[in-house]
Structures are given as C-alpha cells and as structure tokens.
Write a protein that holds these residues in place. Structure first.
Motif, short mmCIF file in Angstrom:
data_model
loop_
_atom_site.label_atom_id
_atom_site.label_comp_id
_atom_site.label_asym_id
_atom_site.label_seq_id
_atom_site.Cartn_x
_atom_site.Cartn_y
_atom_site.Cartn_z
N GLU A 100 -10.48 3.77 -7.16
CA GLU A 100 -10.96 4.25 -5.87
C GLU A 100 -10.70 3.20 -4.80
N MET A 101 -10.15 3.64 -3.67
CA MET A 101 -9.77 2.72 -2.59
C MET A 101 -10.94 2.49 -1.64
N THR A 102 -11.73 1.49 -2.01
CA THR A 102 -12.81 1.07 -1.12
C THR A 102 -12.53 -0.37 -0.70
N LYS A 158 -2.50 7.65 -3.37
CA LYS A 158 -2.45 6.30 -2.78
C LYS A 158 -2.75 5.28 -3.86
N VAL A 202 -10.66 -3.04 -3.32
CA VAL A 202 -9.35 -3.57 -2.92
C VAL A 202 -9.41 -5.08 -2.77
N THR A 231 -4.92 1.65 -9.10
CA THR A 231 -5.00 3.09 -8.81
C THR A 231 -6.43 3.58 -8.75
N LEU A 290 -5.37 3.41 3.76
CA LEU A 290 -4.81 2.17 3.23
C LEU A 290 -4.62 1.13 4.33
N LEU A 297 -2.12 0.67 -4.81
CA LEU A 297 -1.67 -0.65 -4.41
C LEU A 297 -0.76 -1.22 -5.49
N GLY A 299 0.85 -1.20 0.00
CA GLY A 299 0.00 0.00 0.00
C GLY A 299 0.87 1.24 0.00
#
Length: 574
Positions: A544-546, A526, A550, A542, A473, A528, A462
C-alpha cells in the motif's frame, strides 16, 4: 628674354622626349588580367604575384622592383575611381597625359614619363593638333612625382611665352621658366571592398577583450614590410568569415602603449594575430605564423573559433534536466564537426546559454523524431524549467553573416521566453515550497543516463498506469525524497552516495519493466522500483502506497536492509 624662351623650349622638348621613352607599365598587363576582370580576379592575381615577388621570399635581382610595380598596379585597379580614370585617360588621377601619340582616351591624347605617375604632360583635347601640326596651342600643364604623394607642377601657355618674349606680362613665364611650383597631394584613398576597423586602446578594451567575439588583427608600423600584402589577405579572410569573426588593424606608431602591452609591436614586418577563445573562457592573442595566403589564414581563424558547444550523443544525453539555471540549445546537423556558425554563437552567447550540438544521419533518426524535428539543420531549446521548444528547423544558409544574424535573433527571443518562464516558475515554486513538494521528472530515453545511469548508485522509480496513480506517487515521493535526502546525507556523506527520484509511465515503457520482471508487474497500478544501475540489481515495493510505508522502504534501501535481485537484462527505454 630670347635665352629664357629658348630655355623653355629646350626643357619642354627634354620632358617630352623623356615621357615618350619611359611609357608607364599597364597595370592590367602587370597583374596579367583582362581589362574586364572582376575585383575578385584582380585580387587573386595580386595575391599570387605579391607572394611570388615579395622581397622577404624572393631574393632574385629585380624582385623588389617587380613587387613595387605589382603593388602600384593593384593600388590602381582595386580602387574604383582610379581604375575608371585609368580606363578613360590612361592615368589613375584623372589628369589626361600623352601616350606617344594622339587620341584613344576619351578624346585626350597623353604621354607619361618615368614609372607610373612620375611625370605627366597634359593637353586639352582640342590643343594637341596645334602643338607643331595645326593651329596654335594655348596651354600645357606639367606635373612631376608620384600623384599619390606630394609633387611639383607648373603650367605655361604659348600666349604667355610669346607675350614674355615680346615684353608682355610675365605671369606665365614665371610658371614655366621660373619653375613656379605648386606643391600638393592627392588623397586617392583606396575604396576597399571590405572594411577593416581601426583599433585603438579604447575600442580594444570595449569591443574585443572578453566579449566572446573572435577578432583577426593586423598590427603594423610606418616601415613595416608586407603591409599591403597582408592587408589584402586579411580583407579577403574577413569577408569570407564575416559574421563569425571581426577584423581590425592597429597602427603601432599611434598606439604604442597598446602594442607594447599586448606584444603586438611589429619589428620589420607587419604581423597578424587572432584574439581567440579556443583555449579557455578568457580570450588570448595568438599570432599567425603560416604562409601569407588567404586559404591558410582562413583555416587558422576557423581553428581559433570558440569551442563552448559540447558535442553529445543524441541517443544517450539528457537535455531535459540541468543543474545550471540557464536555457539550453541544441543544434542538430549532419556535420561531423561543430559548424562554424554554432561555434561563433557559442562564444557570443557563452554566458547566456548552454550550447550543445549533435551529428545525426537525418530526420528518420529515432532520436530526432522523439524531439519532434522534421527538417535539418535544426535548433531545439530547453527553458530553464525543463520545457522543450523547437527554436528553428530547416535552417537555410545564404551566407555566414546572414545565418549568424538570423540565429542571433532567435536566441534573443528564446532568452526572453526563458526569463518569462523563470518569473512564472518563481511564483509556482513558492507555492510548491509552502506545500513541501517538488515536481518529479518523467523518466525517458533522453534523461535515463542522467537520472538513472551508472553514475547514480540508487534510482527510486515511481511506476504508474493511471493519472490518479501518477498524482499519488508524485505527491508521496516529492515529500519523502526530501526526508530521504537528509537521511542519506547524514549516513553516507563520506561515500558520496546519491539517490535520484523519477516517475515512469508503465503503459509506454512495458519493455523497461520486463527487464526486471518477465510479467512487467502488469497486475499493479502503481509500484516503486529501487534500481542499482552499477550492479544491475533491483528491488520492488508493491504494498500500500502511504507516506509511512514508502518512507520505510526507501530508508531500508539506503541502509542495506532490502534484498535486491538481479535484473533479467539491462533496462532500456524507448
């Protein structure tokens, strides 16, 4: 009565003549040392000569007598009291004797007959001039035999002789003409410069077996050859390695069952063993079969010291993570091999710490700087929660024992800190567990090989550029990693595939990201990165980090549904 008197005079003249003819050897001359020689010089001279004339090694005529003479000389000069007595009176027992003439020993005149301590004729200082020269001497005392063993002695006075001659009391005459002997012994135990502990069955089991301490043990019997030589050598080695080893002696006549159980019983000669941890965590007795000299025995003992400290490459090894719930300590030094001090401590604390040591060039070494060490030698520690602490830098070694003692105190204190941290962590761990989260490690140069080396098939990293990005993250990955791990175990348990999870600070590790993408993902706050170290491939996420996105990405990585790209070069962390 006249006959008895004449017999006494004849006997006295015979003893006197014998004493003059058989003057005892000077122990200083026997060992070839100066009268002002130190104990160290005396001991070295004794070692050299005893090896040269030992009956087991020297079969020449007269070697055995010479060996006995050497041992007798050392027995006198190695004991402070005996040496003082000899210097003052010419006799180690403190009883003045005649030296074929008057004066020269603290006001006494003495002589001795036979070998050292075999016959003594003692006169008080004011009486010698009266034995056939001036005045009337009043008393004499005689002793026969070795002064360190039982012997015979008798006393007589001229007053007693003449009173008997003229019909007086007979007490004095009984002491002389009747040989009224008094048998006794003089202890004369040597004051050794180094104390060897007497070992019995109880102390062997309570202090030696499985205690992590290396012992040098001397086993002997009442008729063992070479005991005095080996005892002196063992004492010297014990002194030089004091702190790293302990020294003991076992009398196999008194401890027959102990010697039989462990194979210590001496045959014709005394034997030397080391209780060693070199081969395994369980100690074992190893017999010394080398030359009877201190240097060889010392080397043997050093080779038998524990080797529980793991020598590592400081630039590649991860000290911040461990699967064992024990504190870890690392010794940094310029030594090419693990120092004796550290090996001794690794045995003593082997069940309480994990030991490492590393050779470094100096404090300018980048790996040393990263650890925050400013002087060598140094000890760095990690609590079981991963927290790093500088235990000690710039360690000075006055002697082996003081260094071991000082470091033992530091390790004890560090262990207390670890217990306190573990207690606090237990409380925090319960809170974290209730939230379904766990703390993720920050990827650094020191733990890269462990978390994301070739032994790890897939690394989920992360990457963040802000504190808010890190928090988000870490929250997502700490939860998803548990689900992902479960899914991984169900699907790939046969292959043993494992996944590691970590965080990376993009602001400090731009070069690492450039290994994947020439722009280093600079436009992303941010992301992964799924990295396969063995194949040198990666995939980036890259979006949306939900939690759901993820989890879907990681599942696709594990199932082989994600397209991987070749890295530009091998990723390296500063």
């Amino acid at each position: 009565m006249i006959f008895r008197f004449c017999l006494g005079i004849i006997l006295f003249a015979s003893f006197f003549s014998l004493a003059l003819e058989a003057k005892s050897a000077d122990p200083y001359k026997v060992l070839g040392v100066d009268r002002k020689a130190s104990q160290r010089e005396i001991q070295k001279a004794f070692h050299k000569l005893s090896l040269q004339y030992h009956p087991d090694k020297n079969k020449n005529k007269g070697a055995q007598e010479k060996f006995a003479e050497i041992n007798n000389a050392y027995e006198i000069l190695s004991d402070e009291e005996k040496r003082k007595n000899y210097d003052l009176y010419g006799d180690e027992t403190g009883r003045p004797s005649f030296d074929a003439g008057p004066g020269g020993h603290g006001g006494y005149t003495h002589f001795t007959g036979g070998h050292q301590g075999n016959s003594h004729f003692n006169f008080r200082p004011d009486e010698w001039q009266r034995t056939g020269h001036q005045g009337n001497s009043k008393s004499f005392s005689f002793s026969f035999g070795n002064p360190s063993a039982s012997g015979s002695s008798f006393n007589f006075g001229f007053d007693d002789i003449f009173s008997n001659f003229f019909g007086g009391a007979t007490k004095g005459w009984n002491n002389f003409g009747g040989f009224g002997s008094s048998t006794g012994s003089q202890s004369g135990s040597r004051t050794s410069p180094y104390s060897i502990q007497a070992i019995n069955s109880k102390s062997f089991k309570n202090e030696i077996i499985d205690k992590g301490v290396t012992w040098l043990l001397l086993s002997y019997g009442p008729s063992s050859k070479g005991y005095n030589v080996l005892q002196s050598i063992v004492e010297e080695v014990g002194r030089s390695l004091e702190g790293a080893i302990k020294v003991g002696s076992i009398n196999c006549q008194d401890e027959k069952s102990l010697c039989k159980e462990f194979g210590l019983s001496p045959s014709n000669s005394a034997r030397v063993f080391v209780y060693s941890y070199r081969a395994s965590d369980k100690g074992s007795l190893i017999e010394y079969g080398g030359e009877w000299e201190a240097k060889s025995l010392k080397t043997f003992c050093q080779n038998q010291l524990p080797r529980f400290s793991k020598r590592v490459d400081l630039g590649r090894f991860d000290f911040s993570s461990s699967t064992e719930n024990l504190p870890r300590v690392l010794l940094l030094s310029t030594k090419k091999d693990t120092p004796v001090i550290w090996r001794a401590l690794s045995g003593l604390y082997r069940k309480r710490f994990i030991f490492y040591d590393a050779e470094v060039n100096g404090v300018s070494d980048p790996s040393v700087k990263r650890l925050g060490v400013d002087a060598l030698p140094a000890v760095v520690g990690w609590l079981s929660n991963g927290e790093k602490q500088i235990v000690k830098t710039g360690i000075t070694v006055k002697n082996l024992k003081s260094a071991v003692d000082e470091l033992s105190v530091l390790l004890d204190n560090f262990e207390k800190k670890n217990k306190k941290a573990a207690s606090s962590r237990g409380t925090r761990g319960q809170e974290t567990e209730s939230e379904g989260k766990k703390q993720l490690p920050l990827l650094t140069a020191s733990n890269l090989d462990t978390l994301c080396g070739e032994r790890t098939p897939v690394c989920i990293i992360g990457v963040f550029r802000s504190s808010k990005g890190r928090e988000k993250l870490e929250s997502i990955l700490s939860s998803v990693s548990q689900k992902s791990l479960t899914r991984r175990q169900n699907q790939m348990s046969s292959s043993g595939v494992s996944v590691s999870y970590s965080l990376l600070d993009a602001n400090k590790q731009a070069a690492f990201l450039n290994s994947f993408d020439k722009y280093g993902f600079k436009s992303t706050d941010k992301l992964l990165v799924a990295y396969k170290p063995r194949k040198g491939k990666f995939a980036a996420f890259t979006n949306e980090m939900t939690m759901e996105e993820v989890e879907r990405f990681i599942s696709s990585v594990l199932n082989g549904d994600v397209q991987f790209s070749k890295t530009r070069q091998k990723p390296v962390l500063k």
